[in-house]
Design a protein around this motif. Sequence first.
Motif, PDB file in Angstrom:
ATOM      1  N   SER A  15       5.285 -48.378  70.220  1.00 45.95           N
ATOM      2  CA  SER A  15       6.187 -48.789  71.291  1.00 45.95           C
ATOM      3  C   SER A  15       5.441 -49.482  72.424  1.00 45.95           C
ATOM      4  O   SER A  15       4.214 -49.472  72.487  1.00 45.95           O
ATOM      5  CB  SER A  15       6.924 -47.572  71.834  1.00 45.95           C
ATOM      6  OG  SER A  15       5.993 -46.675  72.403  1.00 45.95           O
ATOM      7  N   ASP A  16       6.208 -50.048  73.342  1.00 45.77           N
ATOM      8  CA  ASP A  16       5.632 -50.748  74.493  1.00 45.77           C
ATOM      9  C   ASP A  16       4.836 -49.821  75.400  1.00 45.77           C
ATOM     10  O   ASP A  16       3.934 -50.274  76.102  1.00 45.77           O
ATOM     11  CB  ASP A  16       6.730 -51.412  75.322  1.00 45.77           C
ATOM     12  CG  ASP A  16       7.435 -52.519  74.564  1.00 45.77           C
ATOM     13  OD1 ASP A  16       7.004 -52.860  73.453  1.00 45.77           O
ATOM     14  OD2 ASP A  16       8.417 -53.052  75.095  1.00 45.77           O
ATOM     15  N   ASP A  17       5.170 -48.532  75.417  1.00 45.84           N
ATOM     16  CA  ASP A  17       4.416 -47.613  76.262  1.00 45.84           C
ATOM     17  C   ASP A  17       3.144 -47.111  75.588  1.00 45.84           C
ATOM     18  O   ASP A  17       2.397 -46.340  76.172  1.00 45.84           O
ATOM     19  CB  ASP A  17       5.291 -46.456  76.754  1.00 45.84           C
ATOM     20  CG  ASP A  17       5.941 -45.668  75.635  1.00 45.84           C
ATOM     21  OD1 ASP A  17       5.871 -46.098  74.480  1.00 45.84           O
ATOM     22  OD2 ASP A  17       6.530 -44.615  75.938  1.00 45.84           O
TER      23      ASP A  17
ATOM     24  N   ALA B  87      14.133 -46.151  67.404  1.00 45.60           N
ATOM     25  CA  ALA B  87      13.123 -45.096  67.427  1.00 45.60           C
ATOM     26  C   ALA B  87      12.957 -44.529  66.024  1.00 45.60           C
ATOM     27  O   ALA B  87      13.937 -44.299  65.326  1.00 45.60           O
ATOM     28  CB  ALA B  87      13.542 -43.998  68.394  1.00 45.60           C
ATOM     29  N   LEU B  88      11.725 -44.333  65.622  1.00 46.33           N
ATOM     30  CA  LEU B  88      11.444 -43.753  64.306  1.00 46.33           C
ATOM     31  C   LEU B  88      11.303 -42.240  64.484  1.00 46.33           C
ATOM     32  O   LEU B  88      10.235 -41.672  64.348  1.00 46.33           O
ATOM     33  CB  LEU B  88      10.178 -44.366  63.702  1.00 46.33           C
ATOM     34  CG  LEU B  88       9.917 -44.012  62.244  1.00 46.33           C
ATOM     35  CD1 LEU B  88      11.006 -44.622  61.359  1.00 46.33           C
ATOM     36  CD2 LEU B  88       8.564 -44.518  61.809  1.00 46.33           C
ATOM     37  N   GLU B  89      12.406 -41.626  64.836  1.00 45.82           N
ATOM     38  CA  GLU B  89      12.471 -40.181  65.044  1.00 45.82           C
ATOM     39  C   GLU B  89      13.715 -39.669  64.322  1.00 45.82           C
ATOM     40  O   GLU B  89      14.747 -40.345  64.324  1.00 45.82           O
ATOM     41  CB  GLU B  89      12.577 -39.860  66.544  1.00 45.82           C
ATOM     42  CG  GLU B  89      11.373 -40.334  67.335  1.00 45.82           C
ATOM     43  CD  GLU B  89      11.632 -40.343  68.842  1.00 45.82           C
ATOM     44  OE1 GLU B  89      12.746 -40.007  69.272  1.00 45.82           O
ATOM     45  OE2 GLU B  89      10.708 -40.710  69.574  1.00 45.82           O
ATOM     46  N   PRO B  90      13.628 -38.521  63.722  1.00 41.02           N
ATOM     47  CA  PRO B  90      14.805 -37.979  63.023  1.00 41.02           C
ATOM     48  C   PRO B  90      16.016 -37.879  63.953  1.00 41.02           C
ATOM     49  O   PRO B  90      15.895 -37.482  65.102  1.00 41.02           O
ATOM     50  CB  PRO B  90      14.356 -36.588  62.579  1.00 41.02           C
ATOM     51  CG  PRO B  90      12.868 -36.629  62.611  1.00 41.02           C
ATOM     52  CD  PRO B  90      12.480 -37.621  63.674  1.00 41.02           C
TER      53      PRO B  90
ATOM     54  N   THR C 169       1.907 -43.696  71.324  1.00 46.17           N
ATOM     55  CA  THR C 169       2.801 -42.784  72.027  1.00 46.17           C
ATOM     56  C   THR C 169       4.045 -42.504  71.205  1.00 46.17           C
ATOM     57  O   THR C 169       4.456 -41.366  71.023  1.00 46.17           O
ATOM     58  CB  THR C 169       3.227 -43.387  73.381  1.00 46.17           C
ATOM     59  OG1 THR C 169       2.048 -43.718  74.099  1.00 46.17           O
ATOM     60  CG2 THR C 169       4.064 -42.431  74.184  1.00 46.17           C
ATOM     61  N   ARG C 170       4.672 -43.566  70.704  1.00 46.84           N
ATOM     62  CA  ARG C 170       5.914 -43.452  69.953  1.00 46.84           C
ATOM     63  C   ARG C 170       5.983 -44.604  68.959  1.00 46.84           C
ATOM     64  O   ARG C 170       5.479 -45.689  69.220  1.00 46.84           O
ATOM     65  CB  ARG C 170       7.094 -43.529  70.914  1.00 46.84           C
ATOM     66  CG  ARG C 170       8.428 -43.272  70.275  1.00 46.84           C
ATOM     67  CD  ARG C 170       9.493 -43.054  71.307  1.00 46.84           C
ATOM     68  NE  ARG C 170       9.869 -44.304  71.928  1.00 46.84           N
ATOM     69  CZ  ARG C 170      11.054 -44.534  72.462  1.00 46.84           C
ATOM     70  NH1 ARG C 170      11.959 -43.588  72.475  1.00 46.84           N
ATOM     71  NH2 ARG C 170      11.334 -45.685  73.001  1.00 46.84           N
ATOM     72  N   LEU C 171       6.632 -44.375  67.838  1.00 49.94           N
ATOM     73  CA  LEU C 171       6.790 -45.422  66.831  1.00 49.94           C
ATOM     74  C   LEU C 171       8.203 -45.978  66.847  1.00 49.94           C
ATOM     75  O   LEU C 171       9.175 -45.247  67.045  1.00 49.94           O
ATOM     76  CB  LEU C 171       6.482 -44.873  65.431  1.00 49.94           C
ATOM     77  CG  LEU C 171       5.034 -44.474  65.179  1.00 49.94           C
ATOM     78  CD1 LEU C 171       4.912 -43.793  63.822  1.00 49.94           C
ATOM     79  CD2 LEU C 171       4.107 -45.675  65.273  1.00 49.94           C
ATOM     80  N   LEU C 172       8.292 -47.293  66.651  1.00 49.29           N
ATOM     81  CA  LEU C 172       9.567 -47.988  66.563  1.00 49.29           C
ATOM     82  C   LEU C 172       9.637 -48.689  65.220  1.00 49.29           C
ATOM     83  O   LEU C 172       8.617 -49.081  64.663  1.00 49.29           O
ATOM     84  CB  LEU C 172       9.700 -49.018  67.686  1.00 49.29           C
ATOM     85  CG  LEU C 172       9.559 -48.490  69.114  1.00 49.29           C
ATOM     86  CD1 LEU C 172       9.643 -49.640  70.114  1.00 49.29           C
ATOM     87  CD2 LEU C 172      10.629 -47.452  69.405  1.00 49.29           C
ATOM     88  N   VAL C 173      10.850 -48.880  64.732  1.00 47.69           N
ATOM     89  CA  VAL C 173      11.042 -49.582  63.473  1.00 47.69           C
ATOM     90  C   VAL C 173      11.879 -50.829  63.743  1.00 47.69           C
ATOM     91  O   VAL C 173      12.877 -50.778  64.463  1.00 47.69           O
ATOM     92  CB  VAL C 173      11.697 -48.671  62.399  1.00 47.69           C
ATOM     93  CG1 VAL C 173      13.046 -48.168  62.841  1.00 47.69           C
ATOM     94  CG2 VAL C 173      11.788 -49.391  61.078  1.00 47.69           C
ATOM     95  N   CYS C 174      11.454 -51.959  63.192  1.00 50.28           N
ATOM     96  CA  CYS C 174      12.206 -53.200  63.286  1.00 50.28           C
ATOM     97  C   CYS C 174      13.465 -53.030  62.437  1.00 50.28           C
ATOM     98  O   CYS C 174      13.379 -52.712  61.250  1.00 50.28           O
ATOM     99  CB  CYS C 174      11.369 -54.373  62.786  1.00 50.28           C
ATOM    100  SG  CYS C 174      12.287 -55.920  62.711  1.00 50.28           S
ATOM    101  N   LEU C 175      14.618 -53.246  63.029  1.00 45.43           N
ATOM    102  CA  LEU C 175      15.869 -53.040  62.322  1.00 45.43           C
ATOM    103  C   LEU C 175      16.270 -54.256  61.485  1.00 45.43           C
ATOM    104  O   LEU C 175      17.283 -54.224  60.791  1.00 45.43           O
ATOM    105  CB  LEU C 175      16.978 -52.658  63.304  1.00 45.43           C
ATOM    106  CG  LEU C 175      16.717 -51.354  64.061  1.00 45.43           C
ATOM    107  CD1 LEU C 175      17.817 -51.088  65.087  1.00 45.43           C
ATOM    108  CD2 LEU C 175      16.567 -50.184  63.106  1.00 45.43           C
ATOM    109  N   THR C 176      15.441 -55.300  61.518  1.00 45.40           N
ATOM    110  CA  THR C 176      15.667 -56.473  60.673  1.00 45.40           C
ATOM    111  C   THR C 176      14.895 -56.365  59.367  1.00 45.40           C
ATOM    112  O   THR C 176      15.433 -56.615  58.300  1.00 45.40           O
ATOM    113  CB  THR C 176      15.260 -57.766  61.410  1.00 45.40           C
ATOM    114  OG1 THR C 176      16.022 -57.879  62.613  1.00 45.40           O
ATOM    115  CG2 THR C 176      15.483 -58.990  60.547  1.00 45.40           C
ATOM    116  N   CYS C 177      13.612 -55.946  59.466  1.00 46.85           N
ATOM    117  CA  CYS C 177      12.769 -55.956  58.261  1.00 46.85           C
ATOM    118  C   CYS C 177      12.147 -54.610  57.919  1.00 46.85           C
ATOM    119  O   CYS C 177      11.551 -54.461  56.856  1.00 46.85           O
ATOM    120  CB  CYS C 177      11.677 -57.012  58.397  1.00 46.85           C
ATOM    121  SG  CYS C 177      10.400 -56.603  59.610  1.00 46.85           S
TER     122      CYS C 177
END
Length: 103
Positions: free
Chosen positions: A64-66, A86-89, A50-58
């Motif tokens: 995403s969870d959804d 969120a990995l969105e512009p 549905t959506r991509l997330l980026v780990c802000l640590t690594c």
Amino acid sequence: MVLDAQGTNATDRAGLNGRAPRCDHVDQLSEVAHGPPQCKECVALGRPWTRLLVCLTCGWVACSDDSRGGHAKAHYEETDHPLVGALEPRSTWRWCYVHRRAV
């Protein structure tokens, strides 16, 4: 001044609305390069996300969870890396898994 249970100044840690404590994890962030814009686990399983997330640590990128896989949360559970974005512009959305809220 408002003191918390430990006797420290809770006002210093307050969020914008003055009620939720500030997420200290945000202060620990450094800039990281993220991986390719895909969830590797979903690609391997042939699933869409549905959506991509980026780990802000690594910089790890995951769904995403959804999404069906919820691989970003699985990454947190494996690594204890608390924040994703969120990995969105131009998106400024960030989530703290520890505090279970947007930060």
